[in-house]
Design a protein around this motif. Structure first.
Motif, PDB file in Angstrom:
ATOM      1  N   TYR A   9       0.807  -1.225   0.000  1.00 50.39           N
ATOM      2  CA  TYR A   9       0.000   0.000   0.000  1.00 50.39           C
ATOM      3  C   TYR A   9       0.842   1.278   0.000  1.00 50.39           C
ATOM      4  N   THR A  10       2.152   1.145  -0.152  1.00 55.98           N
ATOM      5  CA  THR A  10       3.029   2.310  -0.191  1.00 55.98           C
ATOM      6  C   THR A  10       3.284   2.713  -1.636  1.00 55.98           C
ATOM      7  N   VAL A  11       2.842   3.895  -2.002  1.00 54.84           N
ATOM      8  CA  VAL A  11       2.998   4.373  -3.380  1.00 54.84           C
ATOM      9  C   VAL A  11       4.454   4.763  -3.628  1.00 54.84           C
ATOM     10  N   LEU A  12       5.015   4.250  -4.723  1.00 53.19           N
ATOM     11  CA  LEU A  12       6.394   4.539  -5.095  1.00 53.19           C
ATOM     12  C   LEU A  12       6.441   5.191  -6.481  1.00 53.19           C
ATOM     13  N   PRO A  13       7.457   6.013  -6.739  1.00 55.57           N
ATOM     14  CA  PRO A  13       7.559   6.695  -8.034  1.00 55.57           C
ATOM     15  C   PRO A  13       8.331   5.904  -9.087  1.00 55.57           C
ATOM     16  N   THR A  14       8.505   4.609  -8.889  1.00 57.89           N
ATOM     17  CA  THR A  14       9.390   3.814  -9.748  1.00 57.89           C
ATOM     18  C   THR A  14       8.991   3.867 -11.212  1.00 57.89           C
ATOM     19  N   VAL A  15       7.691   3.754 -11.499  1.00 60.40           N
ATOM     20  CA  VAL A  15       7.251   3.743 -12.897  1.00 60.40           C
ATOM     21  C   VAL A  15       7.705   5.014 -13.615  1.00 60.40           C
ATOM     22  N   GLU A  16       7.478   6.157 -12.984  1.00 57.23           N
ATOM     23  CA  GLU A  16       7.862   7.422 -13.624  1.00 57.23           C
ATOM     24  C   GLU A  16       9.373   7.567 -13.716  1.00 57.23           C
ATOM     25  N   ARG A  17      10.087   7.131 -12.696  1.00 56.90           N
ATOM     26  CA  ARG A  17      11.541   7.243 -12.729  1.00 56.90           C
ATOM     27  C   ARG A  17      12.151   6.409 -13.849  1.00 56.90           C
ATOM     28  N   VAL A  18      11.579   5.229 -14.089  1.00 59.29           N
ATOM     29  CA  VAL A  18      12.133   4.344 -15.116  1.00 59.29           C
ATOM     30  C   VAL A  18      11.687   4.761 -16.510  1.00 59.29           C
ATOM     31  N   THR A  19      10.411   5.081 -16.665  1.00 59.87           N
ATOM     32  CA  THR A  19       9.855   5.322 -18.005  1.00 59.87           C
ATOM     33  C   THR A  19       9.791   6.794 -18.386  1.00 59.87           C
ATOM     34  N   GLY A  20       9.847   7.691 -17.390  1.00 60.81           N
ATOM     35  CA  GLY A  20       9.708   9.109 -17.672  1.00 60.81           C
ATOM     36  C   GLY A  20       8.268   9.575 -17.752  1.00 60.81           C
ATOM     37  N   ARG A  21       7.304   8.655 -17.494  1.00 61.92           N
ATOM     38  CA  ARG A  21       5.880   8.996 -17.546  1.00 61.92           C
ATOM     39  C   ARG A  21       5.206   8.579 -16.245  1.00 61.92           C
ATOM     40  N   PRO A  22       4.260   9.378 -15.740  1.00 61.34           N
ATOM     41  CA  PRO A  22       3.574   9.019 -14.494  1.00 61.34           C
ATOM     42  C   PRO A  22       2.813   7.699 -14.645  1.00 61.34           C
ATOM     43  N   ALA A  23       2.689   6.989 -13.552  1.00 63.83           N
ATOM     44  CA  ALA A  23       1.905   5.757 -13.561  1.00 63.83           C
ATOM     45  C   ALA A  23       0.439   6.070 -13.849  1.00 63.83           C
ATOM     46  N   ARG A  24      -0.223   5.199 -14.574  1.00 64.99           N
ATOM     47  CA  ARG A  24      -1.620   5.375 -14.947  1.00 64.99           C
ATOM     48  C   ARG A  24      -2.527   5.227 -13.728  1.00 64.99           C
ATOM     49  N   THR A  25      -3.590   6.020 -13.693  1.00 65.78           N
ATOM     50  CA  THR A  25      -4.521   5.989 -12.565  1.00 65.78           C
ATOM     51  C   THR A  25      -5.520   4.851 -12.704  1.00 65.78           C
ATOM     52  N   PHE A  26      -6.169   4.536 -11.596  1.00 68.53           N
ATOM     53  CA  PHE A  26      -7.218   3.527 -11.625  1.00 68.53           C
ATOM     54  C   PHE A  26      -8.406   4.008 -12.470  1.00 68.53           C
ATOM     55  N   ALA A  27      -8.685   5.301 -12.424  1.00 63.31           N
ATOM     56  CA  ALA A  27      -9.778   5.846 -13.240  1.00 63.31           C
ATOM     57  C   ALA A  27      -9.518   5.588 -14.721  1.00 63.31           C
TER      58      ALA A  27
END
Length: 277
Positions: A244-262
């Motif tokens: 349940y801890t949100v991490l910025p890994t997706v954005e750090r690796v890909t350069g794009r924010p992680a996609r939302t559940f919406a």
């Protein structure tokens, strides 16, 4: 370069194929049934089963990088032939590997890869957003979701983000020897997820929290034994912080924010009786 994707028709493998094609890479896709693969034109589809080493003799030949999963078959049985898979990949000249982890501990395949000379990256996602499809029938029929442990948060992740990280690690430098814990951008409880579904679908939905004994009864009715039930309860009553801890890994690796559940709900609205936007 040509990249081999195993589990190519799965929840992560399929968007990974698309991401690699979009990046201009040649893709070879491993599947157990070529006739049902339904992969894009231009993909080289080969038949084989990761659990059967004898079916993989030519699969790695001519590829520079490979995306691997740690299980096989309809029952998702752990691979027992990790050393053989690694030997075939090394013999064929494979240089770079990503592995989609299926457990917290390292599988025999991961151990074999870590001990090899391959450039490896392990991907450890938390809960998939696609698990929400378990609610689809209930939402279509009466709009009521009945679940337990309503306060449990999950930083669930869009499968395409896992694929995006895999594509980056397979095609760019700087990721060798890394194990990436992957999360989405929000930690949501089941009722919060339902609120998002309600907003996107544009109709009222209701959450009914089941008692602990009702949930246990549901698991036992589904055929789960004592050890499984004990594990499920522990994960829901004492969940690890990583879940349940949100991490910025997706954005750090890909350069794009992680996609939302919406966004995930918008893309899968039809499964819940809505319209895809």
């Amino acid at each position: 370069m040509k990249i081999l994707v195993t589990g190519a028709t799965g929840k992560v493998g399929r968007p990974l194929v698309d991401a690699l094609l979009a990046g201009g890479h040649a893709v070879r896709a491993l599947t157990r049934d070529r006739r049902r693969a339904n992969l894009p034109a231009g993909v080289e589809v080969v038949a084989g089963d990761l659990g059967g080493t004898e079916s993989l003799n030519e699969v790695f030949v001519g590829v520079a990088a490979v995306h691997l999963i740690t299980f096989h078959g309809d029952d998702f049985a752990p691979l027992a032939n990790g050393e053989e898979i690694v030997a075939l990949a090394q013999r064929a000249g494979v240089r770079r590997v990503t592995v989609l982890k299926g457990d917290v501990t390292r599988s025999p395949l991961e151990l074999a890869i870590a001990a090899s000379g391959l450039e490896w990256t392990f991907l450890a996602p938390v809960e998939f957003m696609s698990n929400t499809l378990e609610w689809a029938e209930a939402i279509r029929t009466d709009g009521v979701v009945r679940e337990g442990f309503a306060a449990m948060k999950s930083a669930l992740i869009h499968e395409a983000d896992i694929a995006a990280v895999a594509a980056t690690a397979l095609t760019t430098d700087g990721h060798a020897g890394r194990e990436y814990l992957l999360t989405g951008p929000q930690a949501l409880t089941p009722p919060e997820r339902l609120q998002i579904l309600e907003k996107v679908l544009g109709r009222p939905l209701r959450f009914v929290e089941l008692r602990r004994d009702e949930i246990v009864g549901r698991w036992r009715a589904a055929g789960f034994g004592d050890s499984d039930v004990e594990f499920f309860l522990k994960m829901r009553t004492e969940p690890p912080a990583a879940g349940y801890t949100v991490l910025p890994t997706v954005e750090r690796v890909t350069g794009r924010p992680a996609r939302t559940f919406a966004r995930w709900v918008q893309e899968h609205a039809a499964a819940f009786g809505g319209v895809v936007s």
